[in-house]
Design an enzyme around this catalytic site. Structure first.
Site, PDB file in Angstrom:
ATOM      1  N   LEU A 144       0.848  -1.197   0.000  1.00 52.47           N
ATOM      2  CA  LEU A 144       0.000   0.000   0.000  1.00 52.47           C
ATOM      3  C   LEU A 144       0.878   1.240   0.000  1.00 52.47           C
ATOM      4  O   LEU A 144       1.666   1.453   0.913  1.00 52.47           O
ATOM      5  CB  LEU A 144      -0.917  -0.003   1.221  1.00 52.47           C
ATOM      6  CG  LEU A 144      -1.863   1.190   1.342  1.00 52.47           C
ATOM      7  CD1 LEU A 144      -2.822   1.243   0.159  1.00 52.47           C
ATOM      8  CD2 LEU A 144      -2.632   1.136   2.656  1.00 52.47           C
ATOM      9  N   HIS A 200       3.579   2.997  13.263  1.00 52.12           N
ATOM     10  CA  HIS A 200       4.238   4.254  12.935  1.00 52.12           C
ATOM     11  C   HIS A 200       3.180   5.351  12.786  1.00 52.12           C
ATOM     12  O   HIS A 200       2.041   5.099  12.377  1.00 52.12           O
ATOM     13  CB  HIS A 200       5.008   4.090  11.630  1.00 52.12           C
ATOM     14  CG  HIS A 200       5.939   5.205  11.314  1.00 52.12           C
ATOM     15  ND1 HIS A 200       5.499   6.404  10.783  1.00 52.12           N
ATOM     16  CD2 HIS A 200       7.285   5.324  11.440  1.00 52.12           C
ATOM     17  CE1 HIS A 200       6.523   7.200  10.590  1.00 52.12           C
ATOM     18  NE2 HIS A 200       7.626   6.569  10.977  1.00 52.12           N
TER      19      HIS A 200
END
Length: 353
Positions: A133, A237
């Site tokens: 992605l 993250h």
């Protein structure tokens, strides 16, 4: 990139002629992706593998790797990508850390508790996995990121026999602005003697034997790790939080497994219960219409449910199996009146990814 016109974009299977665009897309990242490293030869192999995956003779989940690209038609730019690995494992095993709780008891001292520990696991016949992605920085915060992620589920809805009954996604773990992973520094570096990005990219290039040879074989008790390493286990993250929200809205949940390099979470969902899969509908195109009354922002993802798969954003009108689509969908999806179309609501919640 200027104003976004949703009718300008289409998602389709990657082609050989996309190599330059895919290389530029990957090059737009500050860091390398595991499944799409900054290696032109590897990207070419990745494209060829995807072409093989769309073979009409495929009738079950195997090691097939599907790769889709988001094309900005007017600019002829590869603006994003997303992929599916039909089944993890196979010739190259799939590794993860399972978090298990080990009981410790000593009744005379009144101790009866559990200690979390990391157990290395590998699978040779695992579930389907979402991967690759990526959205070009110039197209972020536009709503396109959601489409690039969800469109994979429409393809899986059209061809469920090509995939496993369970779908997983490994999300990027916590890495600081200098590329340092606290988990890797505590768990990986003492054994691999390389920095995080070297190991991550080496794995992405397909060499998994070094994991088998170097990864610690015994359970790792989490309370023995440095505090900063413990704090990032199962966390994502900062830039990956939008992707996490999208998957959670689709019905994915965090599992008791994490990535072996950065301890990012592993999410899972049954294929048929994924929102985009379960709510998608197949209808017949009754007409195409150029009408200013269409919603200003797209409400649906539209897809051609064929192996020459194509998808775009738009809206639908109609019911009982017949729909009217915006005029641009004819060109973007390469369909005509009387053809089938898959459609599902975007169901956007919160800010655009």
């Amino acid at each position: 990139m200027g104003e976004i016109h949703f009718g300008d974009f289409v998602i389709r299977p990657v082609r050989v002629e996309d190599l330059d665009g895919l290389d530029a897309l990957v090059g737009s990242l500050q860091e390398s992706m595991t499944s799409l490293p900054k290696d032109r030869d590897f990207l070419h192999k990745r494209i060829m593998a995807s072409l093989r995956a769309f073979d009409p003779l495929v009738h079950s989940a195997g090691s097939d790797r599907y790769l889709f690209v988001l094309e900005d038609g007017p600019r002829q730019i590869v603006a994003g990508s997303s992929g599916i690995l039909a089944r993890v494992g196979g010739f190259d095993p799939f590794y993860s850390y399972a978090i298990r709780y080990e009981p410790i008891r000593h009744l005379p001292l009144g101790i009866d508790s559990e200690i979390p520990a990391l157990h290395l696991e590998k699978s040779h016949k695992g579930p389907s996995e979402l991967c690759s992605l990526l959205l070009h920085p110039g197209y972020r915060h536009s709503g396109l990121g959601r489409m690039v992620s969800l469109v994979r589920f429409l393809f899986m809805a059209a061809f469920p026999y090509r995939f496993d009954a369970t779908v997983i996604a490994e999300l990027r773990g916590v890495v600081d602005e200098h590329g340092r992973s606290p988990f890797w520094e505590a768990v990986g570096r003492p054994f691999f003697q390389k920095d995080f990005h070297f190991a991550d990219q080496w794995s992405g290039l397909g060499d998994k034997q070094f994991i088998e040879d170097l990864m610690p074989k015994y359970p790792i008790y989490i309370p023995l790790l440095p505090k900063d390493a413990q704090a990032v286990i199962g966390e994502v993250h900062e830039k990956t939080k939008p992707a996490l929200r999208i998957l959670q809205q689709e019905g994915f949940i965090k599992t008791q497994h994490v990535d072996i390099f950065d301890a990012g979470p592993l999410l899972s969902a049954p294929l048929r219960s994924i929102r985009t899969v379960s709510e998608s509908r197949k209808s017949i195109v009754e007409d195409f219409e150029e009408n200013t009354a269409w919603p200003e922002k797209p409400t649906h993802i539209l897809a051609k449910p064929q192996l020459d798969f194509r998808a775009c954003l738009g809206a639908v009108r109609g019911d009982e199996g017949k729909v009217v689509l915006p005029a641009y969908a004819r060109e973007r999806l390469e369909i005509e009146k009387g053809d089938p179309v898959l459609h599902v609501s975007i169901a956007r919640q919160g800010p655009n990814p």
